[in-house]
Enzyme design. Structure first.
Site, PDB file in Angstrom:
ATOM      1  N   HIS A  13      50.499 -12.724 -26.976  1.00  8.50           N
ATOM      2  CA  HIS A  13      49.499 -13.086 -28.009  1.00  8.50           C
ATOM      3  C   HIS A  13      50.227 -13.362 -29.324  1.00  8.50           C
ATOM      4  CE1 HIS A  13      45.365 -12.551 -29.979  1.00  8.50           C
ATOM      5  NE2 HIS A  13      46.195 -12.891 -30.956  1.00  8.50           N
ATOM      6  N   HIS A  15      50.560 -16.087 -32.969  1.00 15.35           N
ATOM      7  CA  HIS A  15      50.138 -17.203 -33.824  1.00 15.35           C
ATOM      8  C   HIS A  15      51.383 -17.883 -34.378  1.00 15.35           C
ATOM      9  CE1 HIS A  15      45.904 -15.925 -33.856  1.00 15.35           C
ATOM     10  NE2 HIS A  15      46.445 -14.712 -33.733  1.00 15.35           N
ATOM     11  N   LYS A  99      40.826 -19.225 -24.997  1.00 21.46           N
ATOM     12  CA  LYS A  99      40.615 -18.151 -25.975  1.00 21.46           C
ATOM     13  C   LYS A  99      39.180 -18.149 -26.495  1.00 21.46           C
ATOM     14  CE  LYS A  99      41.524 -14.962 -28.996  1.00 21.46           C
ATOM     15  NZ  LYS A  99      42.630 -14.269 -29.609  1.00 21.46           N
ATOM     16  N   HIS A 136      38.886 -12.297 -28.324  1.00 23.71           N
ATOM     17  CA  HIS A 136      38.882 -11.570 -29.592  1.00 23.71           C
ATOM     18  C   HIS A 136      37.600 -10.732 -29.558  1.00 23.71           C
ATOM     19  CE1 HIS A 136      39.874 -10.940 -33.927  1.00 23.71           C
ATOM     20  NE2 HIS A 136      38.641 -10.474 -33.846  1.00 23.71           N
ATOM     21  N   HIS A 174      44.536  -7.570 -28.373  1.00 23.71           N
ATOM     22  CA  HIS A 174      44.743  -6.580 -29.434  1.00 23.71           C
ATOM     23  C   HIS A 174      43.692  -5.467 -29.417  1.00 23.71           C
ATOM     24  CE1 HIS A 174      42.042  -9.517 -31.179  1.00 23.71           C
ATOM     25  NE2 HIS A 174      42.990 -10.321 -31.562  1.00 23.71           N
ATOM     26  N   ASP A 247      50.391 -10.341 -31.694  1.00 27.06           N
ATOM     27  CA  ASP A 247      49.421 -10.864 -32.669  1.00 27.06           C
ATOM     28  C   ASP A 247      50.091 -11.097 -34.030  1.00 27.06           C
ATOM     29  OD1 ASP A 247      47.019 -11.888 -33.575  1.00 27.06           O
ATOM     30  OD2 ASP A 247      46.156  -9.934 -34.039  1.00 27.06           O
TER      31      ASP A 247
END
Ligand code: NCD
Ligand code: ZN
Length: 344
Positions: A13, A15, A99, A136, A174, A247
């Site tokens: 995970h 970004h 996602k 999420h 997460h 994350d």
């Protein structure tokens, strides 16, 4: 033991952003991890295989020569993603998951799903073809306390979702609460969870230590100590349902240190080192390799890495800030403090 050698890990995970930001942060991840599941919350979001292919090319173009790293792409689920897109995902070989961001839950999630019922045909196709849904897991209902949003999401969304699609592969991303850990443990083998280093290392007091600490603000927000203990116990348990997902979510310093600061902690500069600290504090260094390097690959049906990395116990001082955009700095987790391990 002053060194630790393990199979090269993957980050399930991450970004990476785009453009200048991508170029600034990518080497931190590529130095440590062989592969990463790349989040699709760009502006505009990555909603099709064609957009994911172009984003993947930009990531590979930004990779410094000689670095060996494979981006695993994801698509951003919207109310109107056609079921046929899932067939294209399966055929692509480089898109590995879809996602789900509840609309408005976090950074760049305005295009997210307002009602999962609108995605019925797409979810059915994912269940059929074995394409994982990465979640999420927070409700956006303003009436729900911000610290309860994960637990309420499990009751209101995830349990009904798995009732409707019992074989759907679902990763609760997460995980931040005992409720999330219990949900993953109690579900079938199709349900897994990722754990960040910062949620393993910090509880919510870290956001208010002597004043407000914007660099400890992320979503889902840090929780109380008893929840952190549950996350750590799951991480070191050896249960293959739990695996590493940093994350790491960079934002410019000015966007974090603001009257309305963005959510996200940048951890890629010590992406594996911080987990070594967490596992060591739990007396479970021997459990790190499976968590970081085996469980995720097995869940996604990908081969395990064969390369090794070695870490050395040697304190590194983290810079106060890192290069990011022209005229903008990036403040990493532990800025101005130290991390106990370094890559050998
Ligand atoms: C992420 C981001 O900045 O893109 N922020 C965060 O706090 N984790 C979005 C997300 O994963 O929620
Ligand atoms: Zn994220």
């Amino acid at each position: 033991m002053q060194t630790l050698t393990l199979t090269r890990p993957d980050d399930w995970h991450l970004h990476l952003r785009d453009g200048e930001a991508l170029a600034a942060v990518l080497p931190d991840t590529a130095r440590r991890f062989a592969r990463a599941i790349v989040m699709p919350n760009l502006k505009p979001p990555v909603t099709t295989v064609a957009l994911a292919a172009a984003y993947r090319e930009r990531i590979l173009a930004a990779l410094p020569a000689g670095m060996n790293f494979t981006p695993l792409m994801t698509l951003y689920l919207t109310n109107n993603m056609p079921a046929a897109e899932i067939d294209a995902v399966k055929a692509s070989g480089f898109v590995h998951a879809i996602k789900l961001y509840p609309a408005g839950a976090t950074t760049n999630s305005d295009a997210g799903v307002s009602d999962l019922k609108k995605c019925a045909a797409t979810l059915a196709r994912m269940e059929k073809l074995g394409v994982p849904l990465l979640v999420h897991g927070e409700v956006t209902d303003p009436a729900v306390d911000v610290f309860d949003r994960e637990a309420v999401f499990i009751d209101r969304v995830l349990i009904p979702l798995l009732r409707d699609y019992p074989a759907l592969k679902v990763v609760l991303e997460h995980v931040t609460t005992r409720n999330g850990i219990e949900f993953v443990k109690d579900s079938g083998a199709n349900v897994a969870g990722t754990l960040t280093a910062h949620h393993l290392l910090l509880n919510r007091n870290a956001m208010f230590a002597g004043g407000i600490r914007p660099h400890h603000y992320c979503l889902p927000v840090l929780k109380r100590e008893s929840h952190r203990q549950s996350l750590l116990a799951a991480a070191v348990s050896g249960n293959p349902k739990f695996f590493l997902g940093t994350d790491s979510a960079p934002h410019a310093q000015s966007a974090k240190e603001a009257a309305c600061g963005c959510a996200g902690c940048y951890t890629a500069h010590a992406g594996i080192e911080l987990y070594v600290e967490a596992f060591e504090a739990a007396g479970a260094r021997d459990k790190l390799e499976a968590f970081a390097s085996f469980h995720g690959a097995d869940y996604y049906g990908l081969p395990r890495n064969t390369e090794k990395i070695t870490l050395r116990r040697d304190a590194v001082t983290v810079p106060a800030s890192l290069d990011y955009l022209a005229g903008e700095r990036l403040v990493p987790l532990r800025a101005g403090e130290s991390v106990a391990w370094r890559l050998a």
